[in-house]
Design a protein around this motif. Structure first.
Motif: not given
Length: 190
Positions: A4, A32, A71
């Motif tokens: 992420t 992400h 997430i």
């Protein structure tokens, strides 16, 4: 591998953009992306990039307000998160688990799951409160990696400086895209 990338409102959005550019070339990495409103503003102020082009570098883009995103849960497996740049506001929220947006929640999940959280704070000079927040983040398990220029690699351009900082952060995830000029010891002069 899943990473992420969070980009918050500090100066230095190019670090997050460069991370995305490099990770896009690594097919084994799924990215992400979360952008704060201030990050979106700073992209326009600091770079020649369009927001849509930055978002296109990521495999998945999540709204800052989507607290139901994949997430946001520890059961969604990632290898960690990089916040580049990390504003003092975001650092403070991470340290205090003040998860009022997805960037902070995702960072909190990474910490609670004992995954790698790398923060690239961009502030100078620092006062005692900033230093205390960085210490607390380290105590929680985060890695503080301010983008500080290395000069032993004889950088010739701003890109050299950016690539070195980004490459060293990627080292923390055992990713080596070949952008770091590695120290090889002192060489004898000719």
């Amino acid at each position: 591998m899943r990473i992420t990338i969070g980009m918050s409102g500090a100066s230095g959005l190019i670090y997050g953009i460069r991370l995305l550019e490099i990770l896009k070339t690594l097919p084994e990495v799924e990215t992400h992306l979360i952008l704060t409103p201030a990050a979106k503003m700073n992209i326009a102020i600091e770079t020649q990039w369009e927001l849509s082009a930055v978002q296109a570098l990521a495999d998945h883009v999540h709204s800052i307000n989507d607290m139901a995103a994949s997430i946001a849960s520890g059961s969604f497996r990632t290898d960690g998160m990089i916040v580049a740049p990390c504003s003092m506001k975001s650092l403070s929220a991470i340290v205090h688990s003040y998860a009022d947006n997805l960037l902070i929640r995702a960072a909190d999940v990474v910490l609670k799951e004992k995954r790698r959280l790398v923060l690239m704070p961009r502030e100078s000079p620092l006062h005692a409160g900033h230093c205390e927040l960085m210490l607390k983040a380290c105590q929680l398990g985060a890695i503080i990696a301010p983008p500080m220029p290395a000069l032993y690699n004889n950088p010739q351009t701003i890109d050299d400086l950016i690539n070195h900082s980004v490459g060293r952060v990627l080292d923390l995830f055992d990713l080596d895209p070949g952008i770091v000029k590695r120290w090889e010891g002192i060489r004898k002069a000719h």
